[in-house]
Write a protein that holds these residues in place. Structure first.
Motif, PDB file in Angstrom:
ATOM      1  N   MET A 167      -4.721 -10.593  12.209  1.00  0.00           N
ATOM      2  CA  MET A 167      -5.870  -9.823  13.303  1.00  0.00           C
ATOM      3  C   MET A 167      -5.717  -8.159  12.742  1.00  0.00           C
ATOM      4  O   MET A 167      -5.884  -7.833  13.249  1.00  0.00           O
ATOM      5  N   GLY A 168      -5.644  -8.285  11.622  1.00  0.00           N
ATOM      6  CA  GLY A 168      -5.947  -6.813  10.622  1.00  0.00           C
ATOM      7  C   GLY A 168      -4.416  -5.889  11.016  1.00  0.00           C
ATOM      8  O   GLY A 168      -4.145  -4.697   9.759  1.00  0.00           O
ATOM      9  N   VAL A 169      -3.676  -7.037  11.159  1.00  0.00           N
ATOM     10  CA  VAL A 169      -2.164  -6.032  11.225  1.00  0.00           C
ATOM     11  C   VAL A 169      -1.277  -6.885  10.452  1.00  0.00           C
ATOM     12  O   VAL A 169      -1.240  -7.973  10.108  1.00  0.00           O
ATOM     13  N   ALA A 170      -0.538  -5.804   9.552  1.00  0.00           N
ATOM     14  CA  ALA A 170       0.258  -6.215   7.632  1.00  0.00           C
ATOM     15  C   ALA A 170       1.800  -7.379   9.292  1.00  0.00           C
ATOM     16  O   ALA A 170       2.246  -5.874  10.170  1.00  0.00           O
ATOM     17  N   GLN A 171       1.977  -7.998   8.896  1.00  0.00           N
ATOM     18  CA  GLN A 171       3.424  -9.079   9.600  1.00  0.00           C
ATOM     19  C   GLN A 171       4.297  -8.424   8.237  1.00  0.00           C
ATOM     20  O   GLN A 171       5.450  -8.167   9.161  1.00  0.00           O
ATOM     21  N   ASN A 172       3.720  -7.690   6.961  1.00  0.00           N
ATOM     22  CA  ASN A 172       5.260  -7.296   6.127  1.00  0.00           C
ATOM     23  C   ASN A 172       5.275  -6.053   6.463  1.00  0.00           C
ATOM     24  O   ASN A 172       4.493  -5.231   6.459  1.00  0.00           O
ATOM     25  N   HIS A 173       6.889  -6.054   5.760  1.00  0.00           N
ATOM     26  CA  HIS A 173       7.307  -3.457   5.568  1.00  0.00           C
ATOM     27  C   HIS A 173       6.127  -3.509   4.229  1.00  0.00           C
ATOM     28  O   HIS A 173       7.281  -3.971   3.491  1.00  0.00           O
ATOM     29  N   LEU A 174       5.579  -2.634   5.072  1.00  0.00           N
ATOM     30  CA  LEU A 174       5.196  -2.271   3.371  1.00  0.00           C
ATOM     31  C   LEU A 174       5.128  -0.226   3.560  1.00  0.00           C
ATOM     32  O   LEU A 174       4.425   0.893   3.083  1.00  0.00           O
ATOM     33  N   GLY A 175       6.142   0.310   4.504  1.00  0.00           N
ATOM     34  CA  GLY A 175       6.635   1.836   4.567  1.00  0.00           C
ATOM     35  C   GLY A 175       5.446   2.100   5.424  1.00  0.00           C
ATOM     36  O   GLY A 175       4.358   1.335   5.942  1.00  0.00           O
ATOM     37  N   MET A 176       5.933   3.373   5.666  1.00  0.00           N
ATOM     38  CA  MET A 176       4.989   4.140   7.209  1.00  0.00           C
ATOM     39  C   MET A 176       3.974   5.217   6.301  1.00  0.00           C
ATOM     40  O   MET A 176       3.551   5.136   7.026  1.00  0.00           O
ATOM     41  N   ARG A 177       4.388   5.113   5.033  1.00  0.00           N
ATOM     42  CA  ARG A 177       2.510   5.656   4.666  1.00  0.00           C
ATOM     43  C   ARG A 177       1.790   5.211   4.188  1.00  0.00           C
ATOM     44  O   ARG A 177       1.541   5.036   2.641  1.00  0.00           O
ATOM     45  N   THR A 178       2.104   3.632   3.874  1.00  0.00           N
ATOM     46  CA  THR A 178       0.845   2.897   3.176  1.00  0.00           C
ATOM     47  C   THR A 178      -0.679   2.660   4.466  1.00  0.00           C
ATOM     48  O   THR A 178      -0.053   1.786   5.158  1.00  0.00           O
ATOM     49  N   ARG A 219       5.736  -6.204  -2.877  1.00  0.00           N
ATOM     50  CA  ARG A 219       5.651  -5.617  -1.779  1.00  0.00           C
ATOM     51  C   ARG A 219       7.397  -5.026  -1.485  1.00  0.00           C
ATOM     52  O   ARG A 219       6.553  -3.867  -1.267  1.00  0.00           O
ATOM     53  N   ASP A 220       8.149  -5.025  -2.231  1.00  0.00           N
ATOM     54  CA  ASP A 220       9.364  -4.181  -2.128  1.00  0.00           C
ATOM     55  C   ASP A 220       9.087  -2.953  -2.378  1.00  0.00           C
ATOM     56  O   ASP A 220       9.440  -1.933  -2.101  1.00  0.00           O
ATOM     57  N   MET A 221       8.096  -2.913  -3.843  1.00  0.00           N
ATOM     58  CA  MET A 221       8.586  -1.830  -4.385  1.00  0.00           C
ATOM     59  C   MET A 221       7.808  -0.562  -3.414  1.00  0.00           C
ATOM     60  O   MET A 221       8.032   0.479  -3.269  1.00  0.00           O
ATOM     61  N   ILE A 222       6.150  -1.331  -3.107  1.00  0.00           N
ATOM     62  CA  ILE A 222       5.812  -0.834  -2.261  1.00  0.00           C
ATOM     63  C   ILE A 222       5.941   0.081  -0.968  1.00  0.00           C
ATOM     64  O   ILE A 222       5.763   1.401  -0.660  1.00  0.00           O
ATOM     65  N   ARG A 223       7.024  -0.610  -1.081  1.00  0.00           N
ATOM     66  CA  ARG A 223       7.498  -0.349   0.925  1.00  0.00           C
ATOM     67  C   ARG A 223       8.848   0.645   0.870  1.00  0.00           C
ATOM     68  O   ARG A 223       8.915   2.362   0.831  1.00  0.00           O
ATOM     69  N   GLN A 224       9.379   0.939  -0.632  1.00  0.00           N
ATOM     70  CA  GLN A 224      10.077   1.983  -1.217  1.00  0.00           C
ATOM     71  C   GLN A 224       9.528   3.411  -2.196  1.00  0.00           C
ATOM     72  O   GLN A 224       9.854   4.066  -1.517  1.00  0.00           O
ATOM     73  N   ILE A 225       8.011   2.749  -2.290  1.00  0.00           N
ATOM     74  CA  ILE A 225       7.610   4.032  -2.684  1.00  0.00           C
ATOM     75  C   ILE A 225       7.011   4.983  -1.419  1.00  0.00           C
ATOM     76  O   ILE A 225       6.478   6.023  -1.589  1.00  0.00           O
ATOM     77  N   SER A 226       6.398   3.726  -0.408  1.00  0.00           N
ATOM     78  CA  SER A 226       5.529   4.675   0.811  1.00  0.00           C
ATOM     79  C   SER A 226       6.832   5.466   1.425  1.00  0.00           C
ATOM     80  O   SER A 226       6.855   6.597   2.045  1.00  0.00           O
ATOM     81  N   ASP A 227       8.328   4.784   1.865  1.00  0.00           N
ATOM     82  CA  ASP A 227       9.483   5.525   2.810  1.00  0.00           C
ATOM     83  C   ASP A 227      10.311   6.484   1.440  1.00  0.00           C
ATOM     84  O   ASP A 227      10.368   7.633   2.010  1.00  0.00           O
ATOM     85  N   GLY A 228       9.734   6.128   0.780  1.00  0.00           N
ATOM     86  CA  GLY A 228      10.845   7.604  -0.342  1.00  0.00           C
ATOM     87  C   GLY A 228      11.857   6.536  -0.433  1.00  0.00           C
ATOM     88  O   GLY A 228      13.015   5.701   0.359  1.00  0.00           O
ATOM     89  N   ASN A 229      12.771   6.603  -1.730  1.00  0.00           N
ATOM     90  CA  ASN A 229      14.024   6.131  -1.748  1.00  0.00           C
ATOM     91  C   ASN A 229      14.211   7.462  -2.891  1.00  0.00           C
ATOM     92  O   ASN A 229      14.104   8.935  -3.087  1.00  0.00           O
ATOM     93  N   ALA A 230      15.700   6.945  -3.320  1.00  0.00           N
ATOM     94  CA  ALA A 230      15.692   8.323  -4.331  1.00  0.00           C
ATOM     95  C   ALA A 230      16.181   8.080  -5.567  1.00  0.00           C
ATOM     96  O   ALA A 230      15.930   9.594  -6.730  1.00  0.00           O
ATOM     97  N   TRP A 231      14.649   7.269  -5.693  1.00  0.00           N
ATOM     98  CA  TRP A 231      14.608   7.833  -7.189  1.00  0.00           C
ATOM     99  C   TRP A 231      12.266   7.963  -7.018  1.00  0.00           C
ATOM    100  O   TRP A 231      12.199   9.018  -7.889  1.00  0.00           O
TER     101      TRP A 231
END
Length: 316
Positions: A194-205, A162-174
């Motif tokens: 109800m169709g909405v992700a409750q966890n933070h998965l990034g802005m491009r996910t 989950r955290d890898m997805i978030r960081q890949i989606s938002d981008g990071n130093a790597w």
């Protein structure tokens, strides 16, 4: 907020016992209710037997199970038939309530579950930044390498994913920010409610919830053009074929599988072939010898060790 979401779906008697235990909800992993059996809690990786005191466990009743099923379904189990036939209901906050009982079979397939006798509330945890240590080893030229996370149960693979997805989606130093398609068959990665992700998965996910992995991967490739595809717990033949298809289409794969070591994965017929053919470029092996979510090793496509977590004070 998380504490309230968990407590409000528990039967009143169980709710009071949990409150009396004065647990830190950040470390609460599971609450298991089985009719006629002791109430069990998994906390900080250990199993606790909750009770009213003096070492007496609380014995779960049919009424407790019935009360909890009413809370989690808003007193309309029919409305949750699609989820129940998979053996669970996802509640607000992304927490998953698994259940067993008598399966209702129609045309050879499970249509629903009745006479629910056991319930397992699995607490969804977000640990923002838990993937920080892996990115220097799973990226190249600001692109993700095809990566497979290998982990036994309860060792944090979904949390890491989950955290890898978030960081890949938002981008990071790597890695630069990339569009990520997530096939969330069991609603554990995004924890959609109800169709909405409750966890933070990034802005491009983009999340395809409650969809079979193999079918979902093909759907996302055709409809959303993801640069990265992420799936949890591959293993079936159709999953492996879909992974190969995605790789041939130019998608970077981020996947997980149950296992204890590289050696165990090599012995699996289908996955072993992918390892032999070096389809995945990186392997992250998790364990719990030092703590849950311990990175026991990161390996390259040839199986060479790139990184392993050391006990505190020893350094990398």
């Amino acid at each position: 907020m998380q504490r309230d979401r968990i407590l409000k779906v528990l039967p009143m008697k169980v709710r009071r016992l949990i409150e009396e235990e004065q647990l830190q909800f950040d470390y609460l992993q599971e609450i298991r209710l089985r009719t006629g059996k002791p109430l069990l809690i998994v906390y900080r990786g250990d199993e606790l037997m909750a009770g009213p005191g003096r070492g007496r466990p609380y014995i779960v009743t049919k009424e407790d199970i019935r009360e909890m099923m009413g809370y989690i379904s808003n007193y309309s189990l029919y409305a949750y038939e699609q989820e129940m036939k998979q053996g669970f209901i996802t509640i607000e906050g992304g927490h998953r309530v698994g259940m067993t009982g008598q399966a209702i079979i129609e045309d050879g397939k499970v249509k629903n579950i009745k006479y629910v006798s056991s319930v397992n509330l699995r607490i969804a945890h977000e640990v923002l930044g838990c993937a920080d240590a892996v990115f220097p080893y799973v990226s190249c030229n600001r692109q993700l390498c095809h990566t497979l996370v290998i982990s036994p149960p309860r060792c944090g693979k979904t949390t890491l994913l989950r955290d890898m997805i978030r960081q890949i989606s938002d981008g990071n130093a790597w890695v630069r920010g990339m569009s990520v398609g997530v096939v969330d068959e069991r609603s554990e990665i995004g924890g959609c409610y109800m169709g909405v992700a409750q966890n933070h998965l990034g802005m491009r996910t983009d999340v395809l919830d409650c969809c079979p992995k193999a079918e979902g991967m093909i759907m996302l490739i055709r409809s959303m053009s993801p640069e990265v595809l992420a799936v949890d717990e591959i293993g079936a033949a159709e999953d492996v074929h879909a992974v190969e298809y995605a790789m041939h289409c130019g998608c970077k794969m981020l996947a997980s599988i149950h296992g204890a070591s590289m050696e165990e994965i090599r012995k699996k017929p289908l996955l072993g072939r992918l390892v032999q053919e070096k389809r995945f470029e990186r392997y992250i092996v998790l364990g719990s010898h030092l703590h849950p979510g311990q990175i026991e090793g990161i390996y390259d496509g040839r199986g060479s060790l790139l990184y392993e977590e050391q006990p505190a004070g020893q350094g990398v």
